[in-house]
Write an enzyme that holds these catalytic residues in place. Structure first.
Site, PDB file in Angstrom:
ATOM      1  N   VAL A  88      18.616  44.316  43.135  1.00 48.96           N
ATOM      2  CA  VAL A  88      17.659  44.506  42.044  1.00 48.96           C
ATOM      3  C   VAL A  88      17.791  45.907  41.455  1.00 48.96           C
ATOM      4  O   VAL A  88      17.818  46.080  40.233  1.00 48.96           O
ATOM      5  CB  VAL A  88      16.213  44.221  42.517  1.00 48.96           C
ATOM      6  CG1 VAL A  88      15.210  44.524  41.404  1.00 48.96           C
ATOM      7  CG2 VAL A  88      16.068  42.772  42.961  1.00 48.96           C
ATOM      8  N   CYS A  89      17.922  46.912  42.309  1.00 47.55           N
ATOM      9  CA  CYS A  89      18.057  48.297  41.826  1.00 47.55           C
ATOM     10  C   CYS A  89      19.313  48.445  40.969  1.00 47.55           C
ATOM     11  O   CYS A  89      19.275  49.045  39.889  1.00 47.55           O
ATOM     12  CB  CYS A  89      18.118  49.282  42.994  1.00 47.55           C
ATOM     13  SG  CYS A  89      16.616  49.350  43.971  1.00 47.55           S
ATOM     14  N   THR A  90      20.408  47.897  41.436  1.00 49.25           N
ATOM     15  CA  THR A  90      21.660  47.980  40.687  1.00 49.25           C
ATOM     16  C   THR A  90      21.503  47.327  39.322  1.00 49.25           C
ATOM     17  O   THR A  90      21.904  47.892  38.296  1.00 49.25           O
ATOM     18  CB  THR A  90      22.812  47.343  41.480  1.00 49.25           C
ATOM     19  OG1 THR A  90      22.953  48.050  42.719  1.00 49.25           O
ATOM     20  CG2 THR A  90      24.115  47.381  40.708  1.00 49.25           C
ATOM     21  N   LEU A 130      19.316  49.519  36.948  1.00 51.58           N
ATOM     22  CA  LEU A 130      19.998  50.724  36.471  1.00 51.58           C
ATOM     23  C   LEU A 130      21.155  50.372  35.532  1.00 51.58           C
ATOM     24  O   LEU A 130      21.422  51.110  34.577  1.00 51.58           O
ATOM     25  CB  LEU A 130      20.455  51.575  37.645  1.00 51.58           C
ATOM     26  CG  LEU A 130      19.298  52.152  38.477  1.00 51.58           C
ATOM     27  CD1 LEU A 130      19.833  52.911  39.674  1.00 51.58           C
ATOM     28  CD2 LEU A 130      18.375  53.026  37.648  1.00 51.58           C
TER      29      LEU A 130
END
Length: 158
Positions: free
Chosen positions: A44-46, A49
């Site tokens: 999710v973070c990838t 970003l």
């Protein structure tokens, strides 16, 4: 937590290249989109970003500085940034562990990381918009765009 209309907590954190970045660096020059994320290299973070990176030219042309922040080390941020081709600063809130995330009210004590908190800070250093999501819940990049447009069009974000 940093309330809408209140001064944003200051910070001084190393970016992925070891340069110190402070909120004051952008005072009177740009709005700041401050994006806390739990961990580098997670799905999710990838994805979040990468969405910000895809819009980075638009943000830059509108005098908006995107700053990603996690409790990962500076070295982890560097490898993550290089691997994902991110050209905006990724700040390390590693030590004192989570101090910036705590100041913004987005540190999960039980997990030892930031939750998904995002803040739009105007050039005078005032928080104009925020959203806080749980760890598994991605944020909508379109909401950032709307919040930044409100700051730009009214000067206050309201």
């Amino acid at each position: 937590m940093s309330a809408i209309g209140s001064p944003a907590p200051g910070f001084s954190l190393p970016d992925q290249h070891g340069r110190t970045v402070t909120l004051a660096d952008f005072r009177e020059r740009a709005s700041v989109l401050l994006v806390f994320y739990p961990f580098a290299f997670t799905g999710v973070c990838t994805g979040e970003l990468q969405e910000l990176q895809a819009r980075s030219a638009v943000f830059q042309s509108e005098d908006v500085q995107v700053l990603g922040v996690s409790c990962d080390s500076m070295h982890t941020q560097r490898v993550f940034s290089d691997q994902e081709g991110l050209d905006f600063p990724l700040l390390s809130d590693f030590w004192p562990h989570g101090a910036a995330a705590r100041a913004y009210g987005v540190f999960a004590e039980d997990k030892g990381c930031a939750v998904r908190g995002s803040f739009v800070i105007d050039p005078s250093g005032i928080v104009r918009w925020s959203v806080i999501n749980a760890l598994p819940d991605a944020r909508d990049v379109h909401e950032y765009v709307k919040a930044l447009e409100a700051v730009r069009s009214t000067g206050t974000g309201h």
